[in-house]
Design an enzyme around this catalytic site. Structure first.
Site, short mmCIF file in Angstrom:
data_model
loop_
_atom_site.label_atom_id
_atom_site.label_comp_id
_atom_site.label_asym_id
_atom_site.label_seq_id
_atom_site.Cartn_x
_atom_site.Cartn_y
_atom_site.Cartn_z
N GLY A 165 -3.17 -0.03 2.47
CA GLY A 165 -2.73 1.09 1.78
C GLY A 165 -1.97 0.66 0.58
N ARG A 212 -9.59 -2.33 2.44
CA ARG A 212 -9.75 -2.66 3.86
C ARG A 212 -11.05 -3.47 4.16
NH1 ARG A 212 -6.70 2.50 4.15
NH2 ARG A 212 -4.50 1.63 4.68
N THR A 260 4.05 -1.27 1.26
CA THR A 260 3.62 -0.02 1.86
C THR A 260 4.92 1.28 1.49
OG1 THR A 260 3.68 0.95 4.08
CG2 THR A 260 4.80 -0.86 4.08
N ASP A 302 7.73 0.75 7.32
CA ASP A 302 7.60 0.56 8.87
C ASP A 302 7.63 -1.14 9.17
OD1 ASP A 302 5.11 -0.17 7.74
OD2 ASP A 302 4.12 1.08 9.34
N ARG A 330 2.58 7.32 8.26
CA ARG A 330 1.82 7.01 9.41
C ARG A 330 2.58 7.21 10.78
NH1 ARG A 330 -2.11 1.85 8.78
NH2 ARG A 330 -0.14 0.60 8.19
#
Ligand code: ADP
Length: 328
Positions: free
Chosen positions: A16, A77, A131, A135, A177
């Protein structure tokens, strides 16, 4: 580890995208030039590594990218990279260019790939946390998180204008997410009535009770922030459930979606990306491999990638407590 001789470094962005990736690429490339290294752009992440979409970069390639959102190297990806054959192809391509080290900018998936690749082929590599989700352990903030929070807050401010004009109840879904970092930051920063994050369960009855109390206190607008990836569902599902309890409320749902990934990086993200881009190249030259460079208390810290991706960073309890006090 005893440092290997490094002359050519490949830089890629993967997974991402996030605002500030360009600033990180630019910083790594500039640092490489400073240390007389050859720098290569690997386009479209691991996919480009497999398809040999690799080009030598010069200073023109990185002019005026610092302030731009997204990533000029493009991101992708790659399912093929998850196979040993795909990674072997990628390794052969790196070898043909003489690339002897890598800077991988991405989220936990991309860093997992970098770890595996290092284990298999031993090419020195350093990850940077790119990101919006925040996280990853081993850094207080990931590159893009601050900008995404600013974007979310700006959007929520606008929603509040219409919410107040019509006494409406809005459920606003933010990205992240499985992590509630954007939700908690944007929720506190926009005076949300409640914040629903994946890490903490809030029964619908509690939420309804909260909204009723606020209604009695004549709060003219109510905005509930919902993190995507919550176990009780997204903003739409939560709104449906609440509607059953509060049929007279004028309820609306807004999903902020991908706009949170775009835009010029904030001052904070530019600085973070710049520091970490330099740290990536310097770390490689010092023999720090298979690690992620992060910033903790404003100091560069190198954390083994395995630890950065596995250690679950969770929303600060203190932030949650503050949010509760401020929304009561
Ligand atoms: P992010 O880096 O934002 O978390 P993804 O989880 O989609 O995004 O991962 C980006 C890419 O990293 C994947 O498309 C794949 O090429 C690579 N990757 C992710 N997990 C693995 C894995 N277990 N092994 C090898 N490569 C992986």
């Amino acid at each position: 580890m005893e440092p290997k001789t490094i002359k050519k470094i490949g830089v890629l962005t993967s997974g991402g995208d996030s605002p500030g990736m360009n600033a990180a690429i630019r910083a790594a490339v500039r640092a490489g030039f400073y240390y007389n290294l050859e720098m290569f752009g690997i386009y479209r992440g691991y996919e480009g590594m497999i398809q040999d979409d690799i080009k030598r970069l010069d200073s023109k390639n990185i002019a005026h990218v610092l302030e731009r959102g997204g990533t000029f190297l493009k991101s992708a990806r790659s399912t093929e990279f998850k196979t040993p054959e795909g990674r072997k192809k990628a390794y052969e391509n790196l070898k043909s260019h003489g690339i002897d080290a890598l800077v991988v900018i991405g989220g936990d998936g991309s860093l997992t790939g970098a770890h595996l690749f290092f284990q298999e082929f031993g090419i020195p590599s350093i990850g940077l946390p790119g990101t919006i989700d925040n996280d990853l352990s081993g850094t207080d903030s990931t590159i893009g998180f601050d900008t995404a929070c600013n974007t979310a807050i700006e959007a929520i401010d606008k929603i509040r204008d219409t919410a107040t004009s019509h006494d409406r109840l809005f459920f606003v879904e933010v990205m992240g997410r499985d992590a509630g970092f954007i939700a908690i930051n944007a929720g506190i920063g926009s005076a949300a009535a409640a914040i629903l994050i994946p890490e903490k369960k809030m029964p619908i009855e509690h939420l309804v009770e909260k909204l009723k109390i606020r209604s009695k206190a004549k709060k003219s607008s109510n905005i509930v922030i919902v993190a995507e990836g919550g176990k009780s569902g997204g903003a739409g599902e939560i709104a449906e459930k609440v509607k059953k309890f509060l049929p007279s409320y004028d309820i609306k749902v807004t999903i902020l979606g991908h706009l949170q990934r775009g835009g010029a990086p904030s001052s904070f993200d530019r600085l973070l990306a710049s520091k970490l881009g330099v740290a990536a190249v310097e770390g490689l030259l010092q023999g720090k491999y298979d690690v992620m460079a992060g910033l903790i208390n404003n100091k560069v810290v190198y954390t083994p990638i395995k630890k950065a991706i596995v250690d679950d960073k969770s929303v600060d309890e203190e932030d949650f407590r503050i949010a509760k006090i401020l929304s009561t």
